[in-house]
Write an enzyme that holds these catalytic residues in place. Structure first.
Site, PDB file in Angstrom:
ATOM      1  N   LYS A  41     -10.241  -7.905   7.858  1.00 16.46           N
ATOM      2  CA  LYS A  41     -10.928  -8.212   9.111  1.00 16.46           C
ATOM      3  C   LYS A  41     -10.618  -7.105  10.091  1.00 16.46           C
ATOM      4  CE  LYS A  41      -7.271 -10.933  11.342  1.00 16.46           C
ATOM      5  NZ  LYS A  41      -7.043 -10.462  12.712  1.00 16.46           N
ATOM      6  N   HIS A  90       0.835  -1.211   0.000  1.00 21.57           N
ATOM      7  CA  HIS A  90       0.000   0.000   0.000  1.00 21.57           C
ATOM      8  C   HIS A  90       0.864   1.254   0.000  1.00 21.57           C
ATOM      9  CE1 HIS A  90      -3.682  -2.267   0.723  1.00 21.57           C
ATOM     10  NE2 HIS A  90      -4.334  -1.149   0.502  1.00 21.57           N
TER      11      HIS A  90
HETATM   12  S1  SF4 Z   1      -6.878 -16.563  13.269  1.00 16.54           S
HETATM   13 FE1  SF4 Z   1      -5.284 -15.826  14.651  1.00 16.54          FE
HETATM   14  S2  SF4 Z   1      -3.401 -16.046  13.550  1.00 16.54           S
HETATM   15 FE2  SF4 Z   1      -5.058 -16.157  12.044  1.00 16.54          FE
HETATM   16  S3  SF4 Z   1      -5.363 -14.060  11.305  1.00 16.54           S
HETATM   17 FE3  SF4 Z   1      -6.727 -14.338  13.038  1.00 16.54          FE
HETATM   18  S4  SF4 Z   1      -5.558 -13.589  14.815  1.00 16.54           S
HETATM   19 FE4  SF4 Z   1      -4.101 -13.947  13.152  1.00 16.54          FE
END
Ligand code: SF4
Lengths: 283, 187
Positions: free
Chosen positions: B105, B39
């Site tokens: 996320k 980015h």
């Molecule tokens: S599941 Fe755990 S290791 Fe995988 S992206 Fe999410 S926080 Fe990171």
């Protein structure tokens, strides 16, 4: 004096890293299944379903559960009467780590702190492993391992409370940390809490608390009671799987406590995502 | 009630304005991967007035750093990374270059939410930690820029029915706030 070969440690570490990066341990799987059964929120139920399917695919096709295969963290109990032949214990753990990450097609996530370049040292990638040694009586070797992802580590916090804050102060600090974290650490999470000791003791205890098997009760009645209260308070936050709004935010709360200085009450909260890849073995 | 859509990237305003926070989208078509460093490089190119390595107009950018592919696979495990690290870059790509979608996320800041409203873009959430499952929906992957960044290189991905949830829509709504308010129980 018992002797153990360097290569045997390398191989065991490597094998456990590969297995645990692709197979969700039974305790985490059972906790996810329970969360799926109990979740009322349709969006979060769908997320939990995807996580269970993901665990299935990862295990049957030997693929990493998550692309963040983490930093390798170890708690090692070494007997005073044990001798490693052919190299040092620390090098063996590092070599096993580098080999495990490479042969398992895991992502090397260790970088230089300022340039952010991917780091490769003379043994390999994803080093140094984070190793906490404990010297114990006897000739045993007991290794606890976890792959620690960045997303949940980033929301972890430590503080030193005034002693007067007491039990309630600890509970509100932990709740605040999880509330602020919201969707970021990939809930449903496991919450590790370290109380007491010095500043760094609390942090290390909060990490070690994450290695405890989910679903086991704390032997200390006071801590067990606090774990129960925190579970309720955290799940009442409404965060839910991936933060999309739901009931199942924490799969477990684990607390470890140590004696501390008369002037202080250190508290550390280490968050573990649902991808709780941990294992332990004896050699 | 949340609705389900099947969309194809690149996206148009027509695609994005119908979506509401909480809707499910199965996305097919061509998307691009980029994390923090990539980015920063894109923004540097914009500042220098240079051409970007892919057409950002209408594009969907996936915040992901996959594991290395096993022999014969297009890509390794490939779930989303936490998005706030891209907060300082996304608004410019959206407002000035016409980016229409982000996949990641975790929470975004107000500037990103405002850019989604102003320039009709969507922030989609994918399930973090479902890297093995999500990789199945990626049919091909090709590094198109910055191979030296390894997992952080920019890749062109062909996806089929990639499962997403609308987190921030073009009306300023935020699923993380709405969802949580619905299930929160006061002490
Ligand atoms: S599941 Fe755990 S290791 Fe995988 S992206 Fe999410 S926080 Fe990171």
């Amino acid at each position: 004096m018992r002797e153990i070969k360097y290569e045997d440690i390398v191989k065991a570490v490597k094998d456990h890293i590969i297995y645990s990066g692709t197979n969700l341990p039974k305790d985490a799987l059972a906790a996810l299944n329970k969360a799926y059964d109990e979740e009322e929120s349709p969006v979060c139920k769908e997320v939990l379903k995807q996580l269970l399917e993901n665990a299935d695919i990862a295990s049957s096709e030997a693929r990493p559960l998550c692309q963040d295969t983490g930093l390798a963290v170890f708690f090692v109990k070494v007997g005073e009467d044990l001798k490693v032949v052919g190299g040092t214990l620390k090098d063996a753990i590092n070599e096993g780590t580098a080999k495990g990450y490479e042969e398992g097609y895991f992502r090397a996530s260790t970088c230089v702190w300022n340039t952010r370049e991917n780091l490769k040292d003379k043994i390999g990638y994803n080093l140094p492993a984070i190793v906490h040694f404990d010297l114990v009586a006897g000739d045993g070797l007991e290794i606890e391992y976890a792959a620690k992802g960045g997303g949940s580590e980033n929301v972890s916090r430590a503080t030193v409370l005034p002693p007067a804050a007491g039990r309630d102060g600890i509970i509100s600090f932990v709740k605040e940390v999880i509330s602020n974290a919201g969707p970021n650490p990939c809930p449903p999470i496991i919450v590790g809490v370290g109380i007491g000791g010095t500043f760094e003791n609390a942090a290390i205890s909060s990490k070690h608390a994450l290695f405890r098997t989910v679903g086991t009760t704390n032997k200390d009645a006071v801590l067990n009671d606090m774990e129960g209260e925190l579970m309720t308070k955290i799940n009442n936050l409404g965060i839910g799987a991936m933060g999309m709004g739901g009931r199942e935010t924490a799969l477990a709360v684990h607390i470890e406590a140590n004696p501390c200085h008369i002037a202080s009450l250190p508290v550390s909260v280490n968050v573990q995502c649902h991808s709780s890849r941990h294992t332990s073995f004896k050699l | 009630m949340s609705k389900t859509y099947h969309l194809t990237a690149p996206l148009s305003d027509e695609d994005t304005i119908q979506l509401k926070a909480g809707d499910i989208v199965y996305l097919s078509g061509i998307i691009y991967t980029a994390r923090d460093t990539a980015h920063k490089k894109l923004i540097d190119l914009m500042d220098e007035g240079k051409e970007l390595p892919f057409d950002v107009k209408g594009s969907v950018i996936y915040f992901v750093g996959p594991t290395p592919p096993k022999p014969g696979d297009p890509i390794g495990s490939a779930g989303p990374t936490t998005s706030y690290r891209m907060d300082s870059y996304s608004p410019r790509l959206i407002n000035e270059m016409g980016q229409k979608g982000m996949i990641g996320k975790g929470k975004r800041n107000q500037e990103v939410i405002d850019a989604c409203v102003k320039s009709k873009a969507i922030y989609f959430g994918a399930t973090g930690g479902a890297g093995a499952l999500l990789a199945r929906q990626i049919k091909s992957a090709e590094v198109i820029a910055y191979p030296e960044l390894g997992p952080e290189a920019i890749r062109r991905l062909e996806v089929v029915d990639f499962p997403l949830t609308v987190v921030n829509d073009t009306y300023g709504d935020d699923l993380y706030k709405i969802g949580r308010a619905k299930y929160e129980i006061a002490d």
